[in-house]
Design an enzyme around this catalytic site. Sequence first.
Site, mmCIF file in Angstrom:
data_model
loop_
_atom_site.group_PDB
_atom_site.id
_atom_site.type_symbol
_atom_site.label_atom_id
_atom_site.label_comp_id
_atom_site.label_asym_id
_atom_site.label_seq_id
_atom_site.Cartn_x
_atom_site.Cartn_y
_atom_site.Cartn_z
ATOM 1 N N GLY A 109 0.828 -1.212 0.000
ATOM 2 C CA GLY A 109 0.000 0.000 0.000
ATOM 3 C C GLY A 109 0.858 1.256 0.000
ATOM 4 N N ARG A 145 1.268 -5.085 -5.152
ATOM 5 C CA ARG A 145 1.320 -6.249 -4.263
ATOM 6 C C ARG A 145 1.548 -7.431 -5.204
ATOM 7 N NH1 ARG A 145 -0.847 -3.977 0.481
ATOM 8 N NH2 ARG A 145 -2.705 -2.705 0.224
ATOM 9 N N GLY A 190 5.418 -2.081 3.976
ATOM 10 C CA GLY A 190 4.895 -2.541 5.256
ATOM 11 C C GLY A 190 5.349 -3.962 5.534
ATOM 12 N N ASP A 191 4.631 -4.573 6.440
ATOM 13 C CA ASP A 191 4.937 -5.911 6.906
ATOM 14 C C ASP A 191 5.125 -6.951 5.790
ATOM 15 O OD1 ASP A 191 5.240 -6.871 9.426
ATOM 16 O OD2 ASP A 191 3.350 -8.004 9.339
ATOM 17 N N GLY A 192 4.155 -6.995 4.882
ATOM 18 C CA GLY A 192 4.176 -7.981 3.797
ATOM 19 C C GLY A 192 5.390 -7.782 2.904
ATOM 20 N N THR A 233 3.518 2.756 6.016
ATOM 21 C CA THR A 233 2.133 2.292 5.933
ATOM 22 C C THR A 233 1.282 3.162 6.845
ATOM 23 O OG1 THR A 233 0.561 0.562 6.575
ATOM 24 C CG2 THR A 233 2.704 0.465 7.642
ATOM 25 N N ASP A 256 -1.136 2.222 8.399
ATOM 26 C CA ASP A 256 -1.680 1.394 9.482
ATOM 27 C C ASP A 256 -0.887 1.503 10.791
ATOM 28 O OD1 ASP A 256 -3.421 0.533 7.533
ATOM 29 O OD2 ASP A 256 -2.325 -1.325 7.129
ATOM 30 N N ASP A 312 1.492 -0.403 11.900
ATOM 31 C CA ASP A 312 1.391 -1.733 12.523
ATOM 32 C C ASP A 312 2.682 -2.546 12.381
ATOM 33 O OD1 ASP A 312 1.315 -2.132 9.798
ATOM 34 O OD2 ASP A 312 -0.356 -3.544 9.822
ATOM 35 N N GLY A 367 -6.729 0.520 8.689
ATOM 36 C CA GLY A 367 -5.760 0.073 9.688
ATOM 37 C C GLY A 367 -5.516 -1.432 9.634
ATOM 38 N N ARG A 368 -6.199 -2.076 8.714
ATOM 39 C CA ARG A 368 -6.128 -3.544 8.607
ATOM 40 C C ARG A 368 -6.474 -4.166 9.967
ATOM 41 N NH1 ARG A 368 -4.081 -6.159 4.143
ATOM 42 N NH2 ARG A 368 -2.989 -4.354 3.348
ATOM 43 N N ALA A 391 -14.382 11.518 20.192
ATOM 44 C CA ALA A 391 -15.463 10.566 19.897
ATOM 45 C C ALA A 391 -15.949 9.902 21.181
ATOM 46 C CB ALA A 391 -14.969 9.513 18.914
ATOM 47 N N GLU A 440 -11.517 -0.856 10.772
ATOM 48 C CA GLU A 440 -12.020 -1.831 9.803
ATOM 49 C C GLU A 440 -11.776 -3.273 10.261
ATOM 50 O OE1 GLU A 440 -10.038 -1.601 5.992
ATOM 51 O OE2 GLU A 440 -8.043 -1.666 6.874
ATOM 52 N N ARG A 471 -26.136 6.873 11.094
ATOM 53 C CA ARG A 471 -25.568 6.844 9.739
ATOM 54 C C ARG A 471 -24.148 6.277 9.804
ATOM 55 N NH1 ARG A 471 -30.088 7.779 8.694
ATOM 56 N NH2 ARG A 471 -30.986 9.499 7.492
HETATM 57 O O1 F6P Z 1 -2.150 -1.299 4.469
HETATM 58 C C1 F6P Z 1 -2.742 -0.112 4.041
HETATM 59 C C2 F6P Z 1 -4.194 -0.326 3.722
HETATM 60 O O2 F6P Z 1 -4.747 0.888 3.272
HETATM 61 C C3 F6P Z 1 -5.049 -0.909 4.866
HETATM 62 O O3 F6P Z 1 -5.404 0.060 5.825
HETATM 63 C C4 F6P Z 1 -6.197 -1.490 4.122
HETATM 64 O O4 F6P Z 1 -6.806 -2.542 4.840
HETATM 65 C C5 F6P Z 1 -5.550 -2.009 2.866
HETATM 66 O O5 F6P Z 1 -4.334 -1.280 2.691
HETATM 67 C C6 F6P Z 1 -6.376 -1.839 1.623
HETATM 68 O O6 F6P Z 1 -5.707 -2.475 0.594
HETATM 69 P P1 F6P Z 1 -6.029 -2.249 -0.941
HETATM 70 O O7 F6P Z 1 -5.579 -0.869 -1.297
HETATM 71 O O8 F6P Z 1 -5.257 -3.304 -1.632
HETATM 72 O O9 F6P Z 1 -7.511 -2.371 -1.066
#
Ligand code: F6P
Length: 319
Positions: free
Chosen positions: A10, A71, A101-103, A125, A127, A129, A170-171, A186, A222, A243
């Site tokens: 990403g 990816r 990122g991690d991957g 990233t 996220d 993370d 945020g995965r 919030a 998410e 909403r």
């Molecule tokens: O890792 C970054 C991110 O935006 C995450 O927050 C999200 O879950 C994912 O990538 C979305 O991936 P894609 O852009 O492949 O839909």
Amino acid sequence: MALAIMCSGGDAPGMNPAIKKFVDYSYKKGEEAYLVYDGLEGLIDNKIKKATHQDVAGIVHIGGTIIRSSRSKRFFEHEYRLKAFNNLKSHGIKGMVVLGGDGSFRAMEKFSSEFDINFVGIPSTIDNDIYGTDYCLGVDTALNVIRDALDKIRDTASSFNRAFIVEVMGRDCGYLAVVSAMISGAEICIIPEVEFNTQEVEKKLLKEIEEGRNYILAIISEGSKNTSQVHAWIQDKLGLETRVSILGHIQRGGNPTVYDRLMAFDFTIKAVDYLLSHNDSNKVVVFKNGEFGFMEIEEVVSNKYQLPQHYLDAINFLD
Ligand code: F6P
């Protein structure tokens, strides 16, 4: 020495300032700079080009990445990693800076364990993370995008008797959600790392509604995967018309903030300096307790990022 830079996974705001610094700084150090286009897919397909200062002029303020990202499924197969290595060799590239990122770091760990290639990763990233670092490139910009959206949603929420649920990215990590919830005031925040105390929150909010509260802002990560249940819970138990806004990919875009530009410069200088002074690097630049350092890629990818305790503690007691 010829060095290359690549973005993988990403995209994140801050990648362009990092690319610019990489090219300018490498030449300043008397080295050659290469750009790998389209991430790991481009590495396999030899989309590698020697960079000029012109290539990176006027990009410091732009989100995304001018060299694009991907990816890659193919990179998990040995024959394609071999192809990628031969491409790097054909350009005389000895070291790589990888923004990802991690991957992506997992893929690079595999790659560098099989082939003689030095690399330094820069955590990038939205996220936030990645194990070992308090900060990943792009997070500040993403938080500001979310902050802006939440401020606007609050305007309309407060004008009606309504609840708004805002789902953020945020995965599997709740960092963006918890920080956004705190800075936007919030009433509810739901993340995968913490069990949400429905009864406690319900009691508190019903009392506030009785005393005159007319709207509620709820942030959901998410990764919690329960937006529709929360929607039903707020409508049924708190009695507010509700909403849902899913912010989606706007969170990945936008001009990098001042902080992300400065962090991009610092991360990149550390990465290039490291590559130039070592010939067996498999590291990630980390930013921990206000200081830059390096961590073995193996340690980074074999551990899971944990949210700081004070964020976890805040979840059920937002005020
Ligand atoms: O890792 C970054 C991110 O935006 C995450 O927050 C999200 O879950 C994912 O990538 C979305 O991936 P894609 O852009 O492949 O839909």
